[in-house]
Design an enzyme around this catalytic site. Sequence first.
Site, PDB file in Angstrom:
ATOM      1  CG  ASN A  36       6.511  -4.570   6.203  1.00 16.77           C
ATOM      2  OD1 ASN A  36       5.394  -4.610   5.681  1.00 16.77           O
ATOM      3  ND2 ASN A  36       7.348  -3.565   6.010  1.00 16.77           N
ATOM      4  CD  GLU A  37       1.084  -5.852   6.571  1.00 12.42           C
ATOM      5  OE1 GLU A  37       0.582  -5.653   5.452  1.00 12.42           O
ATOM      6  OE2 GLU A  37       1.971  -6.705   6.766  1.00 12.42           O
ATOM      7  CG  LEU A  57      -1.952  -1.113   1.313  1.00 18.22           C
ATOM      8  CD1 LEU A  57      -2.799  -0.942   2.563  1.00 18.22           C
ATOM      9  CD2 LEU A  57      -2.841  -1.145   0.078  1.00 18.22           C
ATOM     10  N   GLY A  70       0.987  -5.222   1.674  1.00 16.95           N
ATOM     11  CA  GLY A  70      -0.324  -5.238   1.026  1.00 16.95           C
ATOM     12  C   GLY A  70      -0.310  -5.791  -0.382  1.00 16.95           C
TER      13      GLY A  70
END
Length: 290
Positions: free
Chosen positions: A165-166, A98, A143
């Site tokens: 890796n959020e 994203l 994303g």
Amino acid sequence: MSGILGRLRLLRTSSGSIWPAQTCRYLAAERTNHVSVTMDPDFDGSVAIVKLQKKPVNSLCSNHLQEITKTITGLENNERVRAMIITSAFPGVFCAGLDLMSMYQRTDDEIYTFWHHFQDMVLKNYTTPLITIAAINGHCVAGGCTIAFGTDYRVMCEDHLTGLNEARLGLPIPFYLKNMTQNLIGKRQAEKMFLLAQFVKSDKALKLGLVDEVVPMDQVMTAAKKQVTKFLEIPDVGRSIVKEGLRKADIEEFNEKRESDARFYASLNSSRKIQALFKENLENLKKKKK
């Protein structure tokens, strides 16, 4: 099963083709040009090659997300098209995830709209009755994994990274991305990847089950076409019904929770804490470019 069957009826009864000659560009907005579509001549117009081409790394902004969604819809409405191979116009990077600038210093309402565009793309890619093959010719992370993980088959090039890796951004994993990942590699392996914010190389991704095949970069599209040939041997109606049945529970959960999900991420991503993390990550990206 009504959703996919309805789209199959539309595929069979649509008159004419929206694709001029052998190539076209399907735009979500006149000012953007982030997706290209080419009809592969080897398959007599039944297979579309969809290339993500938003420079420099295919980060997913609202326009890009809308283009992907509308591109898939357009292909569904073309009675000749049975399959889609999605890849990147930039070998080395499939999708970087994203676009942080789409959420940085934005209002709740702006992030809410952006998140709906993200959800629309995820759902369209995951539920399409088309055969979908991801030709992952570069890094596919965060994303961006929703695109690859939502397809029917994934071919990835050697020595590149994929994963989520959020946690490093202070963000929870969207439930639909969690479900997709767990469906591929199981709950425990997915949990470790989420908690450690792991990116894994292609060979490890293959061992885990995140991708189905790993080949040299120059063989990714050849391998994807080989697999699409196998899928084309199965009648569309039967294959699509089975696909929808396998994904039914996830789709129902998505539709039930999507509004609360959008509200949650709009509120969370506009909070001071997460905005500070976005700023830090954007500054780190600028340093890496220098």
